[in-house]
Write an enzyme that holds these catalytic residues in place. Structure first.
Site, short mmCIF file in Angstrom:
data_model
loop_
_atom_site.label_atom_id
_atom_site.label_comp_id
_atom_site.label_asym_id
_atom_site.label_seq_id
_atom_site.Cartn_x
_atom_site.Cartn_y
_atom_site.Cartn_z
N HIS A 166 0.86 -1.18 0.00
CA HIS A 166 0.00 0.00 0.00
C HIS A 166 0.90 1.24 0.00
CE1 HIS A 166 -3.26 -2.66 2.08
NE2 HIS A 166 -3.27 -2.78 0.76
N GLU B 196 1.45 3.79 3.01
CA GLU B 196 1.99 3.30 4.27
C GLU B 196 3.51 3.37 4.22
OE1 GLU B 196 -0.09 -0.44 4.63
OE2 GLU B 196 -2.00 0.60 4.42
N HIS C 50 3.15 -3.03 7.05
CA HIS C 50 2.07 -2.12 6.69
C HIS C 50 1.94 -1.01 7.72
CE1 HIS C 50 -0.02 -4.38 3.40
NE2 HIS C 50 0.68 -5.38 3.91
N GLU D 201 1.73 -4.26 11.46
CA GLU D 201 1.02 -2.99 11.28
C GLU D 201 1.58 -1.97 12.26
OE1 GLU D 201 -1.25 -2.14 9.12
OE2 GLU D 201 -2.30 -3.94 8.43
#
Length: 401
Positions: A192, A195, A285, A361
Site C-alpha cells: 500500500h 503506508e 504495513h 502494522e
C-alpha cells in the site's frame, strides 16, 4: 506542474499579497483543490485512487502564504472507509496529527481538528512555503539509495523480478548465499503506497542486517537466505495512490488468484517464492486508526497447526522483549476472524508454504505505549522497530522447519 484555477494547482489572486499556489506536481503528490476563500481557507479534497476509489493519502505544497492567516480545509475527509469490526475504535482522524515541512525533507507534526467529516489544518504564520503530508514520504530516490548502501556489502545482490504496468523495475534484494538447510526469509513492504512507514522500517532493518559491526545482523546474513522487496508497489508509490497500483488494484487483496494484467507485481513475487521456497515471511504495513503496533500470524488459515501457532507466539514474545512499543496485549483489532482471507499476502504465504508468515502494522498516529507527544510514531521509530525486528527473526530462525 502548475496551472491556474484547475488541476493540481490553484492560483488565488490578491492585490496586496499575490497568489497562493497549491501544488502536487512531484512524486507521490496528491490532493484536489476546490478553491481559496477570501478568509484564507484553502479548500481541498483527498484524491481517489483509480477504480477502487480509496482515499486517505495526501502530499502537497502550499506557497504564497506569508503574511496570511490561512487554514487547509480537507472537505471530504469523512469519505475514508473503515474495516469491519472496528466500530468501537476511533476513526483515522480522531487523535491524528498531520506532518508539515518547510523544505520537503525534514518533517514535524502539526495540529489539526476533525469535525463533521472535515479535517482542518491551521497554517502557521512566518513561512511562505510549506509541504503537508499524511505521513513523511519515502521517495523512490530514498529507496534507490537504500539499495545502493546494501549493495556495498558483498553478501547482497540485486535481482529484477520484472516490470510493473508503468514500466518500472520490481526489485528484489538478495542477501546471503543459498545453501541446503538455510531458512528462506522473505521481507516485504509498501504493498500500500501510503503506508510509507514500511519503507523506513525496512531501511532500519537493512541497516542492522548489513552492518559488519553488528553481531546479530552478521549472524543472520550468514545463516539465512534472505529475500527483501522494499517496495512491492513502485507505481502506486510514484503516483501518490493510497492503496492501489497503476491498474487500480489493491495488491494485498490479490494473492489468492492474481490477475496478470491487474496485479503483475503479485504474480512475479509469487512465482519467485514458489521457485525458492518460503520458511518465514514478514509483510510491513501501516494502520490509520489504532494507536499501537500489532502483529497478525497464521492462526486462521485452513491448514493451521499447533506448530505455526507456537512459532508465532515465540516470534511475538521475542518482539515484545526487543521493543517496548509492541505488546501481545495489543491484539489484532476486532478479534480473530473465523477463517483467513487468503487474498492477503501473509495468509496466502502461510497456507501455500506451511510457514510462519507475519503481518506487521505500525500506526500513523502514536503508540499508547511509550508515546512521543512531539512526533508520535515517527520515521525514526519505524527504523528502530526494523532494527529490533532482527531479534524476533533470530528467535525463530532455527526452528522454522
Amino acid at each position: 506542474m502548475r496551472s491556474q484555477f484547475s488541476g493540481d494547482a490553484l492560483v488565488h489572486e490578491a492585490e496586496r499579497l499575490g497568489p497562493i499556489h497549491v501544488t502536487t506536481g512531484f512524486e507521490a503528490g496528491a490532493i484536489e483543490v476546490a478553491g481559496v476563500g477570501d478568509g484564507g481557507d484553502i479548500r481541498v479534497s483527498l484524491a481517489a485512487d483509480p477504480i477502487s476509489g480509496d482515499v486517505q493519502w495526501f502530499f502537497f505544497r502550499v506557497s504564497g502564504i506569508a503574511g496570511r492567516t490561512a487554514r487547509i480545509v480537507v472537505e471530504n475527509s469523512g469519505r475514508v472507509s473503515r474495516l469491519e469490526g472496528r466500530e468501537q475504535v476511533p476513526d483515522c482522524w480522531t487523535g491524528y496529527r498531520p506532518f508539515r515541512s518547510r523544505d520537503g525533507q525534514d518533517w514535524v507534526r502539526c495540529d489539526a481538528l476533525y469535525e463533521d467529516g472535515t479535517l482542518t489544518i491551521p497554517v502557521p504564520p512566518g513561512a511562505d512555503t510549506l509541504w503537508f503530508a499524511y505521513y513523511p514520504p519515502f521517495p523512490m530516490a530514498r529507496h534507490t539509495a537504500m539499495l545502493g548502501r546494501a549493495l556495498a556489502n558483498p553478501r547482497a545482490r540485486l535481482e529484477v523480478l520484472g516490470q510493473t504496468p508503468d514500466g518500472h523495475d520490481l526489485e528484489l534484494l538478495r542477501i546471503g548465499t543459498p545453501e541446503r538447510g538455510k531458512p528462506k526469509v522473505w521481507l516485504m513492504g509498501r504493498q500500500h503506497p501510503s503506508e510509507t512507514m514500511a519503507g523506513y522500517f525496512i531501511e532500519g532493518l537493512l541497516g542492522r542486517l548489513l552492518d559488519p559491526a553488528d553481531a546479530l545482523g552478521r549472524h543472520l546474513a550468514e545463516t539465512c537466505d534472505l529475500f527483501v522487496i522494499p517496495t512491492v508497489n513502485p507505481d502506486g508509490c510514484r503516483r501518490g495512490h493510497t492503496r492501489t497500483n497503476a491498474r487500480g488494484m489493491n495488491l494485498n487483496r490479490a494473492w489468492a488468484d492474481p490477475d496478470p494484467e491487474r496485479a503483475p507485481e503479485v504474480v512475479l513475487i509469487r512465482d519467485r517464492m514458489r521457485a525458492e521456497g518460503v520458511d518465514f515471511c514478514l509483510d510491513a504495513h501501516g494502520d490509520e486508526e489504532l494507536p499501537y503496533v500489532f502483529l497478525g500470524g497464521p492462526l486462521e488459515i485452513p491448514s493451521r497447526t499447533a506448530r505455526l501457532s507456537g512459532l508465532f507466539e515465540t516470534y511475538a514474545r521475542a518482539m515484545e522483549r526487543a521493543c517496548p512499543a509492541y505488546r501481545l496485549a495489543d491484539p489484532y483489532p476486532g478479534g480473530a476472524p473465523a477463517t483467513a482471507d487468503l487474498r492477503m499476502a501473509w495468509n496466502w504465504v502461510a497456507e501455500e508454504f506451511d510457514c510462519l508468515s507475519v503481518l506487521l502494522e505500525m500506526p500513523f498516529k502514536d503508540t499508547h505505549r511509550q508515546p512521543d507527544p512531539e512526533m508520535g510514531w515517527s520515521p525514526a521509530r519505524c527504523a528502530a522497530f526494523g532494527w529490533a525486528t532482527l531479534e524476533a527473526i533470530a528467535a525463530v530462525a532455527g526452528s522454522l522447519r
